[in-house]
Design a protein around this motif. Structure first.
Motif, PDB file in Angstrom:
ATOM      1  N   VAL A   1       0.828  -0.986   0.091  1.00  0.00           N
ATOM      2  CA  VAL A   1      -0.071   0.049   0.300  1.00  0.00           C
ATOM      3  C   VAL A   1       0.874   1.428  -0.040  1.00  0.00           C
ATOM      4  CG1 VAL A   1      -1.724  -1.130   1.166  1.00  0.00           C
ATOM      5  CG2 VAL A   1      -0.030   0.101   2.620  1.00  0.00           C
ATOM      6  N   HIS A   2       0.247   2.391  -0.222  1.00  0.00           N
ATOM      7  CA  HIS A   2       0.982   3.549  -0.083  1.00  0.00           C
ATOM      8  C   HIS A   2       1.763   3.790   1.221  1.00  0.00           C
ATOM      9  CE1 HIS A   2       1.604   8.217  -0.033  1.00  0.00           C
ATOM     10  NE2 HIS A   2       1.668   8.294  -1.286  1.00  0.00           N
TER      11      HIS A   2
ATOM     12  N   CYS B   1       1.453   1.708  -6.527  1.00  0.00           N
ATOM     13  CA  CYS B   1       1.176   1.773  -4.989  1.00  0.00           C
ATOM     14  C   CYS B   1       1.843   3.217  -4.347  1.00  0.00           C
ATOM     15  CB  CYS B   1       1.408   0.444  -4.239  1.00  0.00           C
ATOM     16  SG  CYS B   1       0.347  -0.891  -4.699  1.00  0.00           S
TER      17      CYS B   1
ATOM     18  N   ALA C   1      -4.234   2.864  -3.402  1.00  0.00           N
ATOM     19  CA  ALA C   1      -4.017   1.672  -4.087  1.00  0.00           C
ATOM     20  C   ALA C   1      -3.513   0.599  -3.184  1.00  0.00           C
ATOM     21  CB  ALA C   1      -3.064   1.799  -5.085  1.00  0.00           C
TER      22      ALA C   1
ATOM     23  N   VAL D   1       6.680   2.854  -0.092  1.00  0.00           N
ATOM     24  CA  VAL D   1       5.354   1.825   0.045  1.00  0.00           C
ATOM     25  C   VAL D   1       5.552   1.082   1.497  1.00  0.00           C
ATOM     26  CG1 VAL D   1       4.840   1.370  -2.384  1.00  0.00           C
ATOM     27  CG2 VAL D   1       6.690  -0.128  -1.176  1.00  0.00           C
TER      28      VAL D   1
END
Length: 284
Positions: free
Chosen positions: A109-110, A194, A200, A213
């Motif tokens: 994920v971010h 991402c 995202a 990330v």
């Protein structure tokens, strides 16, 4: 199919075969591209007379190429499908899978996404066709109204990572991804997506992690602990999305190809693999 004489890893390095040099052609998995390039480069220092040329394209592309005799080794992040095995046998081949290491399929994920963990069932609901999870707020994450809809980062269907995730998370051959998945070309592309997209979530090999990330711990079974993919958790099976990585030949490896594969599974080759962020066959 004529392949370029390259070692394809972080950047493309052209290698010319000089007098007396022998070439091994190696094609396939994008997940394995980084490590395949590093192994090829290291092996040339061990055996200067052997040049290993490496290209990506996906596990399916590599398998098709080795079965047609266009390359010596297919890199694959999945086992061959039964229909691929049958096709190989029709052409008189008996494919051999050599496991060279393991991979933990990380959930990305971010970096600013605070999601503490995710279960395999929640991943199925997010990525699987008919799954009901579509918003971060449904997972207890507040990213703001604009970023609340979950944006899915997946791989293209010629990818071994795509096939393995479908098998391990979405329920096997009958599992289907949601139509709104963003199907990206390579493992690095998923991670980059991402990193740039606050809402995202994606899946990719552990070796492609960056500071941009977060890797989300995965809960393997109900009531179990959240587990991050590491050498220890992948090797002992406590991480829920793990797989072997293969180099496939159309029959038992011989000559220079056998020598190369034997070196890869030795401690020297396994150290190269571990140094690139992949999981070795054993603790070194």
């Amino acid at each position: 199919m004529k392949l370029p004489l390259v070692l394809a890893f972080a950047s493309t390095l052209t290698v010319a075969c000089g007098s007396g040099q022998k070439e091994i052609q190696n094609l396939g998995s994008d997940t394995m591209l980084e490590v395949a390039g590093a192994l090829a480069e290291a092996y040339q220092k061990v055996k200067p007379e052997v040049v290993v040329s490496v290209s990506g394209g996906g596990s399916g592309v590599g398998i098709a190429a080795v079965m047609s005799g266009d390359v010596d080794i297919a890199n694959s992040s999945r086992k061959m499908k039964e229909k691929e095995e049958e096709e190989a046998r029709k052409h008189g081949y008996s494919p051999v899978h050599t496991s060279i290491g393991f991979d933990g399929i990380a959930i990305y994920v971010h970096k600013d996404n605070p999601l503490p963990s995710i279960t395999l069932e929640q991943l199925k609901e997010l990525f699987g066709d008919g799954g009901k999870l579509t918003k971060w707020s449904e997972l207890g994450v507040k990213l703001g109204d604009d970023a609340d809809p979950v944006v899915l980062a997946s791989r293209q269907n010629n990818s071994g990572t795509y096939e393995f995730f479908r098998e391990a998370v979405l329920g096997g051959d009958k599992g289907r991804f949601k139509a709104n998945c963003n199907n990206l070309n390579g493992s690095k592309d998923v991670v980059d997506f991402c990193a740039k997209t606050k809402s995202a979530i994606g899946y990719s090999g552990i070796a492609y992690a960056t500071d941009q990330v977060r890797i989300v711990p995965v809960v393997k079974s109900a009531g179990g602990p959240p587990v991050l993919p590491t050498v220890a958790t992948v090797l002992d099976g406590s991480y829920g999305i793990r797989r072997p990585l293969y180099m496939i030949t159309k029959g038992a490896a011989e000559g220079d190809v056998k020598g190369y594969l034997d070196w890869i599974v030795s401690d020297a080759g396994q150290k190269v693999l571990q140094d690139k962020g992949y999981i070795p066959l054993r603790k070194l």
